[in-house]
Motif scaffolding. Structure first.
Motif, short mmCIF file in Angstrom:
data_model
loop_
_atom_site.label_atom_id
_atom_site.label_comp_id
_atom_site.label_asym_id
_atom_site.label_seq_id
_atom_site.Cartn_x
_atom_site.Cartn_y
_atom_site.Cartn_z
N HIS A 159 5.76 55.02 44.90
CA HIS A 159 5.29 55.46 46.21
C HIS A 159 6.47 55.33 47.17
N THR A 160 6.62 56.34 48.03
CA THR A 160 7.80 56.32 48.91
C THR A 160 7.87 55.05 49.75
N ALA A 161 6.73 54.48 50.09
CA ALA A 161 6.74 53.30 50.95
C ALA A 161 7.04 52.01 50.18
N TYR A 162 6.87 52.04 48.86
CA TYR A 162 7.00 50.80 48.09
C TYR A 162 8.07 50.83 47.00
N ALA A 163 8.55 52.02 46.66
CA ALA A 163 9.43 52.14 45.50
C ALA A 163 10.67 51.26 45.64
#
Lengths: 423, 259
Positions: free
Chosen positions: A72-76
Motif C-alpha cells: 500500500h502506498t501509505a505503508y510500503a
C-alpha cells in the motif's frame, strides 16, 4: 511405453515401490546422475547451475519478505523499514533479496556471454536459446516490478518513466498506460498489481526454466570446442564430475554474494530509494538499476521516443533470431579467427553502453551511446551474417577426446565409470 | 500524455545534467566535494562507539527533534546504544503520546513507553511546513542511507553554515551552507558551541556535536551494521574453508580424467 509398472533398477524397497509407480528416481538418475556430459567444460559452464540456485534463493527470500510486506502506498516504505529493524533477521532476508537481484543478472549476463562465445545458440539448440531469452525478459519484468515495491523515490519515478514508454505505441499508447497504471498516474492500484505480478512471474520463470532444462537434456550441452560428442570417450557422467565442479563455482559465487550482502549491501542500489516516494518531487537524476543501463542507453540514444522504445525492445528481441543471423556452421569462437574479435568488441561495447547509460543524455555521451547502439545492432545484423560467408574458420578437432588426450582413444571409459576407485 | 512524458524526460535530462556535469550548474544539485571524515563505523569492519551514539542521541533529542521526526525508531531501540532500561524508560516518559480510544471512546495522552515510536514533533507534514516557513524538515530515520556518502554529507552539512560569499543572491528565509546542493538551505544553523552539556564531559563544540549526532543517525539508519559485519566475517571465513575443501574434492574426483 507399455502400460504397467516401470521396471525400476533401485534396490531400496521404498524407493523401488515409488519409482515403479512414479519413476522420478530413475529420471533424476538419468538426467543428473549418469547424464553424458562433454568432458571438456570450463568454469563458464557453472553459470546455468548458479542461475538456478539464484532463482531458488530469490523465491525463498521473497516468500518470507512478502509475509511482512504491505503493498500500500501509505505503508510500503515503512513496512520495508520494519522488516529491516523488527523482523528477526529481516535485514538479512531483504539484503539477500535485493543483492540477489543483482547477482542474478551478473550470473545470467555471464551465462548469455558463454552462449555467444561458444555458439550455444546454433542448431540444434535454437529453442533452448529462445527459451533462455524468454527467461531473461521475464527476469527483467520481475526485477523492474520488484524495485517498485519499497516505494522509494526511484521506485516511483522509475515506474513512471518505464510505464510511460508504452505511451509511445501509436493510437492506443495512452490508453494502454492508463490500463497499466489502473488509474491516471502510478499510484496504489499500480503498486498492488506490481506486487501481485512480482510474486507470480518468478513461478512462470520456474516453468520456463523447466522447459529450458528439458530442451537442454534433449540436445545435450554444448562445450568449449563447439563440436558434438562422438561417443562415450568424449563425455563424463554428470555426477560426480560436474556436480563437484558446479559446487566449486557455487562456493565462489556464495562468497561474492556474501561480500555484497554483509559488507556493501547498498553499493549497487541508489540512495534516493531510501527517500519515501513523493509524486510532487522529481529526483535530480532518474536512473534504473545497473542491470538495465545498457538498454536504457539504447533508449536514450535515439532522438525519437517511439524509435527509442522500438530499438530498446529490439535490442533484446534480436536475440530471438540470432540462431538464424549467425550463418557460420562453426559454433565455438576458438575456431573463428575473425568473428571472435568482433564479439570481444561487442562485449566491450556492451560495457560501454552500461557505463553511458548511467551518464546524462547530453553532449559526448549521446554520441558515444549512438555509436555503441549502432555497433550493438551491426554485430548481429551485418557482421555475423557476412562473416558466415567470408570467414575461413580454423580446422575443427576430430573429437572432444582427441585434443585433450593427444591422440588417445576410449581408454578413459574405465576411469570415468569408477572415478573414486583409486582414491 | 506525450507532453507529460516529454516533460519528464526533459526534467530527467536536465536533472542528470545538473547532477553530473563537472564544473558549472551550481544551481541545482551540483556535486560539491565535502570532507571525508574517519568515523569509527567506516570501512568494512568499523563499529559504533556507544558513548558517541549516546552523545549523538542527546544532540538529536535536545536540538534536532524540535523539527525532525525519526518515526522508524522506538524508544526501546535506545537500549542498543548502551543506555540502561531505567534510563530509556525515563527518556520515554518525558514524551506524551496519544493513545486510545479508551472505553469511553476517547483518545487520551499518556507518557511514552519503551514500545512507542519516537514522538514526532509535528502531527503531519502540513503542520510541519506551517511551523517552518513552508519548508518540511525531513524524517531522519534513514537519512544517512538516503544520501550519497551519507555520514560524511550529514556531518559536512551541519558544520557547513557560513556567511555567503560576496555577490551570492540568498533568497529570503534561506541560509547559506557550503555543502548543501545549491548552497541555499531552509534549515538555519542550529549548532552553537556549548549548545548541549554532555554528561561525560566531552566539550560540546560544533564539530563534536555534528560528528556525534551524525554517528547517531548512521546507527539509526543501519542499526544492524555491527551484527551484519560480524556475521559476514564468519560466513566468508567459513566459505573460504569450505571452498578449499570442495576444490580438493574436485581435484581428487578429476584426478583420473585428462583434460
Amino acid at each position: 511405453m507399455a502400460i504397467g509398472l516401470h521396471q525400476s533398477d533401485f534396490k531400496n524397497p521404498v524407493v523401488r515401490w515409488i519409482d515403479s509407480r512414479l519413476p522420478v528416481f530413475t529420471m533424476m538418475q538419468k538426467e543428473y546422475g549418469t547424464f553424458p556430459t562433454p568432458r571438456n567444460f570450463n568454469y563458464f559452464w557453472n553459470f546455468g547451475a548458479l542461475a538456478m540456485v539464484n532463482l531458488l534463493i530469490m523465491i525463498a527470500t521473497g516468500v518470507f519478505l512478502s509475509m511482512h510486506y504491505t503493498a500500500h502506498t501509505a505503508y510500503a516504505f515503512d513496512s520495508v523499514e520494519r522488516i529491516m529493524r523488527d523482523v528477526n533477521y529481516g535485514w538479512l532476508l531483504r539484503y539477500v533479496h535485493m543483492n540477489g537481484a543483482s547477482m542474478f543478472f551478473i550470473v545470467v549476463y555471464i551465462h548469455i556471454w558463454r552462449g555467444l562465445w561458444y555458439g550455444s545458440y546454433k542448431a540444434p539448440r535454437e529453442i533452448l536459446w529462445i527459451l533462455g531469452v524468454v527467461i531473461f525478459l521475464l527476469m527483467m519484468a520481475t526485477a523492474f516490478m520488484g524495485y517498485v515495491l519499497p516505494w522509494g523515490q526511484m521506485s516511483f519515478w522509475g515506474a513512471t518513466v518505464i510505464t510511460n514508454l508504452f505511451s509511445a505505441i501509436p493510437v492506443f499508447g495512452e490508453s494502454i498506460v492508463v490500463w497499466l497504471w489502473g488509474g491516471f498516474s502510478v499510484d496504489n492500484p499500480t503498486l498492488n498489481r506490481f506486487f501481485s505480478l512480482h510474486y507470480l512471474l518468478p513461478f512462470v520463470i520456474v516453468g520456463v526454466v523447466f522447459l529450458h532444462v528439458a530442451a537442454l537434456h534433449i540436445t545435450g550441452s554444448n562445450n568449449p570446442l563447439g563440436i558434438d560428442p562422438k561417443g562415450p570417450q568424449d563425455t563424463l557422467p554428470f555426477h560426480p564430475y560436474y556436480t563437484i565442479k558446479d559446487s566449486v563455482g557455487l562456493i565462489v559465487y556464495f562468497a561474492f554474494f556474501a561480500f555484497l550482502v554483509f559488507f556493501i549491501p547498498n553499493y549497487l542500489g541508489h540512495p534516493d530509494n531510501y527517500i519515501p516516494a513523493n509524486p510532487l518531487v522529481t529526483p535530480a537524476h532518474i536512473v534504473p538499476e545497473w542491470y538495465f543501463l545498457p538498454f536504457y542507453a539504447v533508449l536514450r540514444a535515439v532522438p525519437d521516443k517511439l524509435g527509442g522504445v522500438v530499438l530498446m525492445f529490439g535490442s533484446i528481441a534480436i536475440l530471438f533470431i540470432l540462431p538464424w543471423l549467425d550463418t557460420s556452421p562453426v559454433r565455438s569462437m576458438r575456431f573463428r579467427p575473425v568473428a571472435k574479435w568482433f564479439l570481444v568488441l561487442w562485449g566491450i561495447n556492451f560495457c560501454v553502453l552500461t557505463w553511458v547509460g548511467a551518464k546524462p543524455a547530453e553532449g559526448v555521451y549521446v554520441t558515444i551511446a549512438r555509436f555503441a547502439t549502432a555497433y550493438y545492432f551491426a554485430y548481429f545484423l551485418v557482421i555475423l551474417p557476412l562473416l558466415g560467408r567470408l570467414e575461413r574458420p580454423l580446422a575443427l578437432p576430430e573429437s572432444i577426446a582427441k585434443p585433450v588426450l593427444r591422440g588417445g582413444g576410449p581408454l578413459l571409459a574405465g576411469a570415468a565409470a569408477k572415478p573414486m576407485e583409486k582414491a | 500524455m506525450m507532453s507529460r512524458f516529454r516533460n519528464l524526460v526533459g526534467a530527467l535530462v536536465l536533472g542528470a545534467a545538473a547532477a553530473l556535469s563537472p564544473a558549472p550548474a551550481k544551481a541545482a544539485g551540483a556535486a560539491i566535494a565535502f570532507p571525508d571524515y574517519r568515523f569509527t563505523f567506516d570501512g568494512l569492519f568499523g563499529t559504533f562507539d556507544r558513548g558517541q551514539l549516546q552523545r549523538g542521541f542527546q544532540v538529536y533529542k535536545e536540538v534536532c527533534a524540535a523539527c525532525h521526526a525519526m518515526r522508524q525508531l522506538s524508544y526501546r531501540n535506545l537500549l542498543e546504544i548502551g543506555l540502561t532500561e531505567a534510563q530509556v524508560r525515563n527518556i520515554a516518559a518525558q514524551f506524551e503520546v496519544t493513545d486510545g480510544p479508551n472505553d469511553q471512546g476517547e483518545m487520551f495522552q499518556r507518557p511514552a513507553r519503551l514500545s512507542d515510536r519516537f514522538r514526532s514533533p509535528f502531527a503531519n507534514e502540513q503542520a510541519a511546513r506551517a511551523a517552518n516557513n513552508g519548508a518540511y524538515p525531513p524524517d531522519l530515520s534513514v537519512m544517512v542511507k538516503a544520501r550519497k556518502d551519507g555520514a560524511d554529507y550529514v556531518r559536512a552539512l551541519l558544520i557547513g553554515y557560513q556567511d555567503p560569499p560576496a555577490g551570492f543572491a540568498l533568497m529570503d528565509g534561506m541560509n547559506y551552507n557550503a555543502y548543501f546542493p545549491g548552497h541555499q538551505i531552509a534549515m538555519p544553523n542550529v549548532l552553537n558551541p556549548g549548545q548541549v552539556e554532555f554528561a561525560d564531559g566531552t566539550e560540546a563544540t560544533v564539530e563534536t556535536m555534528a560528528r556525534d549526532v551524525t554517528a547517531f543517525l548512521a546507527w539509526a539508519a543501519e542499526p544492524e551494521l555491527e551484527q551484519r559485519r560480524a556475521m559476514g566475517v564468519r560466513i566468508i571465513l567459513f566459505l573460504i574453508v569450505l571452498g578449499g575443501l570442495t576444490y580438493a574434492v574436485k581435484r581428487k574426483i578429476w584426478a583420473d580424467v585428462k583434460h
